[in-house]
Design an enzyme around this catalytic site. Structure first.
Site, PDB file in Angstrom:
ATOM      1  N   CYS A   1      63.727  -1.841  16.207  1.00  0.00           N
ATOM      2  CA  CYS A   1      62.732  -1.770  17.267  1.00  0.00           C
ATOM      3  C   CYS A   1      63.353  -2.077  18.630  1.00  0.00           C
ATOM      4  O   CYS A   1      64.493  -2.523  18.728  1.00  0.00           O
ATOM      5  CB  CYS A   1      61.583  -2.727  16.973  1.00  0.00           C
ATOM      6  SG  CYS A   1      62.057  -4.461  16.889  1.00  0.00           S
TER       7      CYS A   1
ATOM      8  N   ALA B   1      64.745  -5.489  19.104  1.00  0.00           N
ATOM      9  CA  ALA B   1      66.071  -5.662  18.506  1.00  0.00           C
ATOM     10  C   ALA B   1      67.160  -5.241  19.486  1.00  0.00           C
ATOM     11  O   ALA B   1      68.211  -5.875  19.584  1.00  0.00           O
ATOM     12  CB  ALA B   1      66.181  -4.854  17.213  1.00  0.00           C
TER      13      ALA B   1
ATOM     14  N   HIS C   1      67.643  -1.456  24.777  1.00  0.00           N
ATOM     15  CA  HIS C   1      68.865  -1.491  25.595  1.00  0.00           C
ATOM     16  C   HIS C   1      68.516  -1.099  27.033  1.00  0.00           C
ATOM     17  O   HIS C   1      68.910  -1.766  27.986  1.00  0.00           O
ATOM     18  CB  HIS C   1      69.913  -0.491  25.084  1.00  0.00           C
ATOM     19  CG  HIS C   1      70.240  -0.617  23.627  1.00  0.00           C
ATOM     20  ND1 HIS C   1      70.607   0.465  22.876  1.00  0.00           N
ATOM     21  CD2 HIS C   1      70.267  -1.679  22.792  1.00  0.00           C
ATOM     22  CE1 HIS C   1      70.848   0.073  21.630  1.00  0.00           C
ATOM     23  NE2 HIS C   1      70.648  -1.225  21.561  1.00  0.00           N
TER      24      HIS C   1
ATOM     25  N   ARG D   1      73.434 -10.890  13.966  1.00  0.00           N
ATOM     26  CA  ARG D   1      74.458  -9.979  14.457  1.00  0.00           C
ATOM     27  C   ARG D   1      75.684 -10.807  14.831  1.00  0.00           C
ATOM     28  O   ARG D   1      75.569 -11.874  15.409  1.00  0.00           O
ATOM     29  CB  ARG D   1      73.922  -9.224  15.678  1.00  0.00           C
ATOM     30  CG  ARG D   1      74.503  -7.850  15.821  1.00  0.00           C
ATOM     31  CD  ARG D   1      73.672  -6.998  16.766  1.00  0.00           C
ATOM     32  NE  ARG D   1      74.234  -5.659  16.835  1.00  0.00           N
ATOM     33  CZ  ARG D   1      75.121  -5.283  17.759  1.00  0.00           C
ATOM     34  NH1 ARG D   1      75.501  -6.130  18.687  1.00  0.00           N
ATOM     35  NH2 ARG D   1      75.611  -4.062  17.768  1.00  0.00           N
TER      36      ARG D   1
END
Lengths: 493, 482
Positions: free
Chosen positions: B46, B49, B187, B80
């Site tokens: 998503c 994320a 992003h 991560r």
């Protein structure tokens, strides 16, 4: 990295050692006023996850079942990622793929189209529709959406094939509870939707294992087999999340095993339902009792001698079956192992944390070993947990050096800061989120509970039953020896 | 037409325009960066994320405040592998076991009543408490999620209040999970919002800019590297050796104050050109700072990256020396792997850019990329994939699990480079996999990292386990009860 040549087997880890830079010049204690979780609204290092992942766990234990998550893609992807980290297995879960338009118009189209797309490609036997924060906030009417999806399917694949697919909605808004409750709600939703008739009572028992691992479920099945009891395990992840590597694989990938729909339908006919974890599955057992008079045996969590004895006694009472010589020998071996090890476990100070049922079960077992629990913490708040540990502590208090501290629904930050104030601690038992704490306190950690992702094999080693307890005991005893004892003092144990 | 219909997509023909076989004579761009088809078993994550997990998470000295129920925070806590060297104290004499950005998980833990009455009060109190508990934090980024996005909390307002009260930098990253088609939206959101906030901050507090006397003519910012498994430990020295200074990395192991200074450099070097090129464009448009695109994977591409950067500063000679030295360091290992890996056929499935970053790298090892799939690539990624691919490569945009299975079963690659979720799937089909997101045992970037990468590929393909996958040889089988 001062290597003049990079070796063929890669850069060795000692050449990658990072110089740790302190974030402040010197240690400063954390603001004591804010250490208790009850004195702040902020949560730091939660020891619980969201409700949907508990429901997804449950659905993954059903044969040819696929969870369908009515939410954004992350709600699915993060859960799949977590299952893969823990089980080292693929986990097939579908998503409604909420984007902006769903946030504005609701998730009707996503569910109706999504179920259709899932069915015509995967032909699952069961779909568990798992809701999320977003679908619950938007007020998606799941019953009517599923009805519409069924109509659409009927038009495309015919009523007969549509009928063969069980679609079970599970409401799991994360802001109303943790993964433990998500599993619990799934247990109730499945029996409510599928176990609808008590038409032919049998001597089978229902087992709702809760968030136990494949290894634990196999151990429970072994006990049942030894006692000659037939059972339905809802939700049986022992094969679905521990599948063998044996290609060729047909596609789409479905793991072997899982509870069959026919078995779930028969659960209302059972002689009793055993919920091994009180908070994760108890509601399913109680529902069957209320609705069909199937006696519910909720807990105790079968970790250690007494709790396993109780499980066997209760199984015996429900079915009239007896223990076998093999089971008695297993118990005897466990007791023998306890006799062999108590010099190294007794009075050792242990801290236990994790999901409430794991912690209450493990706490009883460490008390049976003569250890001193100094702090126990349930990441999800639970009345059952509070009552269970209180009972254990009152039974064993004569052996305690200090009264144990109980955290119920606290976060791991409060727990670790409390542990740091203790004059001595010998062992921590809990999930992978405790590794940092253990390393910093220079105390060994024995991994148990949910989730364990930073090592291999824990999902396969049982802690339940006599054999599970024996294996667990060796880990505990050896962790103490590894850590505390000079090697030249372990030549004669 | 180069587009192909996979068998598994018979019932969702819309997927056909996402999948093609590359033909240089008839090059196509697939449908991409569009909504996912519900229920198609996507592998996408998503927007949250993308913002929290990918870009915000690596920043070393801030509190990542997740304004949500616990789940969204838990999932992004230390998962991560964006590592850091900045550690809090665990005891008066010992530093913590994990770096600050991975050691703590801060969350407002939204409950039902907060959803009903709004979460701003709770958010504000949580932020203030977090700064009290972690005075070492140099700032904070507040991340919103589906829950807090949908109830419409004025997070920016809270951030301004907290910044005023506490006196530390407070940023917001509003990128709820359901706000975009994939993590790529997160992003983009993070880039845009962070740039805007940094620009405003520099106007508000000019003392945070780099002082003129501190600037050099060789300052660069490395954009789009997240220090996966300590990639930066092999990358950074390369740039230093050619004579440039990395002022900031966006955002691997970076300090928030350095990120405020990323506008003061002479050149932006962009590694991940999907998740972070946006900010390079904005800095170029706003401040006339040029940027250059590089790939820091593989021998040739890393050399090219150093050459490109050096050329900008007139440091070509030094760069050549560094490159020659580095190649000599890995030559023996590379020769071993080139011999072992020649002719192997590889399928790559990652987020986007790594597919085209790695095509040439695989060729350096003598291997052939036969299929490439991207979770969230855009048109420009596919242009780059087409430019680097041999004819006949199967390309899938935003693949779903079924498509990946069909790809693996029909193409039978010798190795599948994939993420964590897909790597276990590949193994069930008897196909070796390497975790290409957080790596198996990195770093994989740069010259030295290439040896690690080649080693993990080699281990994948040559592991003896694959000899045993076909069951007990020449043994009659009894059918099981199940």
């Amino acid at each position: 990295m001062k290597l003049t040549e990079i070796p063929v087997d890669g850069i060795p880890y000692d050449h990658l050692r990072i110089e740790k830079i302190p974030v402040t010049p010197a240690f400063a204690p954390r603001d004591p006023e804010l250490l208790p979780a009850s004195s702040r609204v902020l949560v730091v290092n939660p020891d619980r996850i969201c409700m949907p992942i508990g429901a997804m766990w449950a659905v993954l234990g059903i044969h040819r079942a696929i969870p369908f998550v009515q939410g954004a893609q992350g709600c699915t992807t993060y859960a799949r990622y977590t299952f893969s980290r823990i089980f080292k297995e693929p986990a097939t879960i579908a998503t409604a793929s909420f984007h902006e338009d769903a946030a504005v118009f609701g998730g009707r189209m996503n569910l109706v189209e999504g179920l259709r797309n899932l069915v015509v490609r995967y032909w699952p036997e069961v779909i568990g529709v798992v809701t999320t924060c977003s679908s619950e906030i938007m007020g998606d009417d799941m019953t009517s959406f599923i009805g519409e999806a069924r109509m659409k399917l009927q038009a495309e694949i015919g009523p007969e094939r549509t009928e063969q697919i069980a679609i079970v909605p599970i409401n799991t808004p994360s802001f109303a509870g943790s993964h433990v409750e998500g599993y619990d709600r799934a247990a109730k939703a499945f029996v409510q939707s599928l176990a609808t008739d008590r038409d032919a009572p049998t001597n089978r028992v229902n087992i709702i294992p809760g968030l136990f691992y494949p290894g634990d479920i196999r151990e429970i099945k072994h006990i049942l087999q030894e006692m000659g009891i037939e059972s339905t395990v809802l939700f049986d992840i022992s094969d679905t999340l521990d599948a063998p590597l044996e290609p060729p694989q047909s596609i789409p990938y479905y793991p072997p095993g899982g509870t069959h729909v026919a078995e779930i339908k028969g659960m209302a006919n059972a002689a009793a339902t055993f919920a091994l974890q009180l908070d994760a599955g108890g509601s399913g057992a109680r529902y069957l009792e209320r609705k069909f008079g199937v006696p519910a045996v909720v807990g105790p969590v079968p970790v250690g001698v007494v709790a396993t004895d109780t499980l066997l006694q209760n199984l015996g009472k429900a079915t009239g079956c007896a223990t076998s010589p093999a089971l008695r020998a297993e118990r005897g071996r466990l007791v023998d192992a306890m006799a062999d090890t108590f010099h190294h476990t007794m009075m050792k100070r242990v801290a236990v944390f994790g999901d409430p049922d794991y912690v209450s079960g493990i706490t009883r077992f460490v008390c049976e070993l003569g250890m001193t629990p100094v702090a126990v913490s349930a990441g999800t708040e639970s009345k059952n947990f509070a009552a269970a540990v209180e009972t254990v502590f009152s039974e064993y208090q004569s052996l305690f050096l200090d009264p144990p501290k109980v955290f119920n629904g606290s976060d791991l930050f409060e727990f670790e800061e409390y542990l740091k104030t203790l004059p001595r601690l010998d062992l921590i038992i809990g999930n992978s989120k405790g590794v940092d704490i253990a390393r910093e306190l220079e105390v060994p950690i024995v991994r148990a509970g949910f989730p364990i992702y930073d090592r291999f094999g824990y999902q396969k080693r049982p802690i339940v039953g006599y054999r599970g307890a024996e294996l667990f005991l060796y880990e505990i005893a050896n962790a103490v020896l590894d850590h505390r004892y000079p090697d030249d003092r372990t030549q004669q144990l | 037409m180069p587009f192909v219909d996979l068998k598994c997509n018979e019932k969702i023909p819309e997927r056909g325009k996402h999948i093609y076989v590359h033909d240089p004579e008839n090059s196509v761009i697939p449908a991409c960066n569009v909504k996912t088809i519900p229920g198609d078993m996507t592998e996408r994550g998503c927007a949250f994320a993308g913002a929290r997990g990918v870009i915000g998470g690596p920043i070393a000295d801030i509190i990542a405040m997740v304004h949500a129920p616990v789940g969204c925070a838990w999932f992004t806590w230390g998962t991560r592998r964006h590592l850091s060297d900045l550690y809090p104290w665990a005891t008066p004499t010992r530093l913590a076991n994990s770096a600050f950005n991975r050691r703590y998980c801060a969350v407002t833990d939204m409950q039902e009543k907060d959803v009903v009455f709004g979460g701003m009060k709770k958010l504000k109190q949580s932020c203030v408490e977090a700064f009290r508990l972690f005075p070492e934090a140099r700032g904070m980024i507040i991340f919103t999620t589906c829950t807090t996005g949908l109830i419409g909390d004025d997070v920016q307002g809270v951030a301004r209040q907290v910044e005023k009260e506490v006196g530390k930098l407070v940023f917001t990253a509003e990128s709820p999970g359901c706000s975009g088609v994939s993590q790529s939206k997160g992003h983009h959101d993070f880039n845009t919002q962070f740039y805007r906030q940094v620009k405003a901050l520099r106007q508000r507090r000019p003392e945070l800019k780099m002082r003129e006397e501190d600037k050099t003519d060789y300052d660069i910012c490395l954009i789009g590297d997240y220090n996966m498994d300590w990639d930066l430990q092999v990358i950074k020295p390369l740039f230093e050796k050619i004579g440039v200074r990395i002022v900031a990395v966006f955002s691997g192991n970076e300090r928030i104050e350095n990120l405020v200074k990323m506008i003061d450099v002479r050149l932006n070097v962009v590694h991940c050109q999907r998740s972070a090129e946006y900010i390079a464009h904005m800095i170029q448009d706003g401040f006339n700072t040029p940027f250059t695109r590089v790939s820091l994977y593989g021998i040739e591409q890393t050399a090219e990256a150093l050459r490109k950067t050096a050329a900008h500063f007139g440091l070509e000679e030094r760069a050549e020396k560094v490159i020659a030295g580095e190649i000599a360091r890995v030559e023996k290992a590379m020769a071993f792997y080139r011999e072992k890996l020649a002719g192997k056929r590889i399928a790559i499935y990652v987020g986007g850019p790594r597919v085209w970053h790695w095509i040439r790298l695989m060729e350096e090892l003598g291997m052939e990329v036969i299929a490439g799939a991207c979770t969230f690539a855009h048109e420009d990624d596919y242009e780059k994939i087409n430019a680097r691919s041999k004819p006949g490569v199967l390309v899938i945009d935003s693949p779903n699990e079924f498509e990946l299975e069909e790809m693996l079963i029909t193409l039978k690659p010798d190795l599948f480079l994939a993420g964590l979720k897909e790597k276990y799937l590949g193994r069930k089909m008897g196909i070796p996999t390497v975790n290409s997101h957080s790596y198996e045992k990195g770093p994989y970037a740069g010259f030295a990292g290439m040896v690690n990468f080649a080693r993990d590929i080699y281990q994948g393909i040559y592991a003896p386990v694959w000899r045993f996958q076909d069951g007990i040889p020449e043994m009659p089988q009894r059918e099981g009860e199940d």
